[in-house]
Design an enzyme around this catalytic site. Sequence first.
Site, PDB file in Angstrom:
ATOM      1  N   LYS A   7       1.000  -1.245  -0.134  1.00  0.00           N
ATOM      2  CA  LYS A   7       0.001   0.101  -0.090  1.00  0.00           C
ATOM      3  C   LYS A   7       0.748   1.163   0.159  1.00  0.00           C
ATOM      4  O   LYS A   7       0.458   2.208  -0.626  1.00  0.00           O
ATOM      5  CB  LYS A   7      -0.949   0.155   1.246  1.00  0.00           C
ATOM      6  CG  LYS A   7      -1.589   1.268   1.633  1.00  0.00           C
ATOM      7  CD  LYS A   7      -2.532   1.908   0.578  1.00  0.00           C
ATOM      8  CE  LYS A   7      -2.758   3.220   0.635  1.00  0.00           C
ATOM      9  NZ  LYS A   7      -4.065   3.571  -0.086  1.00  0.00           N
ATOM     10  N   CYS A  45      -3.448  11.039   1.611  1.00  0.00           N
ATOM     11  CA  CYS A  45      -2.544   9.781   1.564  1.00  0.00           C
ATOM     12  C   CYS A  45      -1.256  10.215   1.124  1.00  0.00           C
ATOM     13  O   CYS A  45      -0.173   9.701   1.527  1.00  0.00           O
ATOM     14  CB  CYS A  45      -3.471   9.070   0.867  1.00  0.00           C
ATOM     15  SG  CYS A  45      -5.162   8.647   1.267  1.00  0.00           S
TER      16      CYS A  45
HETATM   17  N1  SAJ Z   1      -1.859  15.099  -8.843  1.00  0.00           N
HETATM   18  C1  SAJ Z   1      -1.037  15.509  -9.740  1.00  0.00           C
HETATM   19  N2  SAJ Z   1      -0.875  15.103 -10.855  1.00  0.00           N
HETATM   20  C2  SAJ Z   1      -1.225  13.918 -11.430  1.00  0.00           C
HETATM   21  C3  SAJ Z   1      -2.064  13.430 -10.541  1.00  0.00           C
HETATM   22  C4  SAJ Z   1      -2.393  13.854  -9.124  1.00  0.00           C
HETATM   23  O1  SAJ Z   1      -0.589  16.753  -9.492  1.00  0.00           O
HETATM   24  O2  SAJ Z   1      -1.034  13.713 -12.280  1.00  0.00           O
HETATM   25  C5  SAJ Z   1      -2.314  15.367  -7.667  1.00  0.00           C
HETATM   26  C6  SAJ Z   1      -3.511  15.625  -7.352  1.00  0.00           C
HETATM   27  O3  SAJ Z   1      -4.232  16.847  -7.746  1.00  0.00           O
HETATM   28  C7  SAJ Z   1      -3.765  15.625  -5.808  1.00  0.00           C
HETATM   29  C8  SAJ Z   1      -2.838  14.647  -5.422  1.00  0.00           C
HETATM   30  O4  SAJ Z   1      -1.949  14.773  -6.525  1.00  0.00           O
HETATM   31  O5  SAJ Z   1      -3.599  16.778  -5.224  1.00  0.00           O
HETATM   32  C9  SAJ Z   1      -3.202  13.076  -5.314  1.00  0.00           C
HETATM   33  O6  SAJ Z   1      -4.125  12.871  -6.028  1.00  0.00           O
HETATM   34  P1  SAJ Z   1      -4.553  11.450  -6.615  1.00  0.00           P
HETATM   35  O7  SAJ Z   1      -5.734  11.451  -7.578  1.00  0.00           O
HETATM   36  O8  SAJ Z   1      -3.111  10.831  -7.331  1.00  0.00           O
HETATM   37  O9  SAJ Z   1      -4.631  10.350  -5.514  1.00  0.00           O
HETATM   38  P2  SAJ Z   1      -5.542  10.348  -4.076  1.00  0.00           P
HETATM   39  O10 SAJ Z   1      -4.683  11.055  -2.951  1.00  0.00           O
HETATM   40  O11 SAJ Z   1      -6.903  10.996  -4.520  1.00  0.00           O
HETATM   41  O12 SAJ Z   1      -5.691   8.913  -3.740  1.00  0.00           O
HETATM   42  C10 SAJ Z   1      -4.632   8.131  -3.778  1.00  0.00           C
HETATM   43  C11 SAJ Z   1      -4.737   7.050  -4.736  1.00  0.00           C
HETATM   44  N3  SAJ Z   1      -3.308   6.236  -4.875  1.00  0.00           N
HETATM   45  C12 SAJ Z   1      -2.988   5.796  -6.143  1.00  0.00           C
HETATM   46  O13 SAJ Z   1      -3.348   6.334  -7.195  1.00  0.00           O
HETATM   47  C13 SAJ Z   1      -1.618   5.047  -6.024  1.00  0.00           C
HETATM   48  C14 SAJ Z   1      -5.882   5.834  -4.218  1.00  0.00           C
HETATM   49  O14 SAJ Z   1      -5.865   4.825  -5.176  1.00  0.00           O
HETATM   50  C15 SAJ Z   1      -5.541   5.617  -2.795  1.00  0.00           C
HETATM   51  O15 SAJ Z   1      -6.597   4.823  -2.252  1.00  0.00           O
HETATM   52  C16 SAJ Z   1      -5.638   6.850  -2.041  1.00  0.00           C
HETATM   53  O16 SAJ Z   1      -4.254   7.630  -2.447  1.00  0.00           O
HETATM   54  C17 SAJ Z   1      -5.476   6.602  -0.517  1.00  0.00           C
HETATM   55  O17 SAJ Z   1      -6.159   6.735   0.168  1.00  0.00           O
HETATM   56  O18 SAJ Z   1      -4.139   6.158  -0.185  1.00  0.00           O
END
Ligand code: SAJ
Length: 418
Positions: free
Chosen positions: A215, A269
Amino acid sequence: MGDVFSGRIAILGMGYIGLPTAVALATRGIEVVGVDTDEERVSAIARGEVPFVEPDLAIGVSGAVAMGRLKATTETPEADAYIIAVPTPFNGDRTANLSYVEAAAKQIAPHLRHGNIVVLESTSPPGTTEKVGRWISELRPDLRMPGDGETSADIFVAHCPERVLPGRIMIELVTNDRVVGGLTQQCAERAASIYRVFAKGEILVTDAASAEMAKLVENAYRDVNIAFANEISLISETLHIDVWEVIRLANRHPRVNILSPGPGVGGHCIPVDPWFIVAAAPEQSPLIRTARQVNDRRPHHVAEQVAEKARRFRTPTIACLGLTFKANVDDIRESPAIEVVGLIAGALPDIEILLSDPYVDEVPPLLSEYSNLRMERAHAAVDRADIVVLLVEHEPFKAIRNTRLNGKVVYDTRGAWR
Ligand code: SAJ
């Protein structure tokens, strides 16, 4: 296909993971009791209401409550299985704060009976599932714990980390594969039976420490990849090259998939979990640590860029669009957009800054110290602004027409208006 659980489940923590999981189980016939220390939250759920925005969750909660399958309470009840879905924030020194997990384990302990299952879903550093077993065993020396000699244990303890993406939780809860790591093989098998109730993805059975680490590694992987995109963005800015064009082209290679740069990495996360790895093996994790630092630096860089643009005007009005941690969710926890706004507001105290977010009605408490901030509807904010900063690519913002932005200094940190 193994056993499928039937019986009563208590879920401790009615948050972004606990509540959707409760709905997934309840709508498939399981009797679920949702437990939370927050009385307001408990009474909202008991009325069939949802305390936060997540697509399709509201209808699930009201349906499950109306069917009598989902109840909410502040008291931990007797059950056949317990799921712990409480927060694991970090302490000041960036080690995991396990106090909520410990409290949950200790609340469960007095109720445990022979054959009960305890699953930890909260994201946790390696070794936490074992600690859950120890906390229970300290309070219940009468129970035979998993791994205690040859005889079969009285209770089964496992880790099944949540993996769902906010904004798509109700879909991913069903479709994602699940990793279930037990203190013993039997613990994993028993815990897996719970997820077979609703998961259409594969259920991968392993040991607890591997599940915990898998995880953390998933989120660190995403963090490192976003840091790569953010670094490419900085390099491109310095070289006066359009980063979005570079990424679009590079991603046409069959084995390249660069993520999107942005104003930083938020949520509860991804900015947190990689530090659990760094804390567990500091010497071995320079890349993961550096990625965190690169992403943490982003809001400062964006704010500096805005301040520089503001210098071209005498008293500009700045519109900042988006306050949540990412697009199309209402969650402002660890939001880089809020950090950016705070940094701009602090650096330019005499300049009016208009904030707009379809999911946020008031200036968030974290920004209450600044008197130069005002909430405004998106179109009005854009129309009044000299500088428009897009911080979160919510759908309504993406729909803002080019003509509306004409003549303004536009800083699109998400590449949404290209
Ligand atoms: N972000 C970027 N660029 C990207 C993708 C995301 O800047 O290309 C930013 C987003 O705007 C945000 C942050 O990253 O601020 C995180 O967003 P996210 O959509 O990547 O992830 P979370 O935090 O919503 O959810 C993540 C997910 N983990 C992965 O994709 C590996 C989700 O599957 C997990 O369940 C979750 O963390 C968790 O609870 O751990």
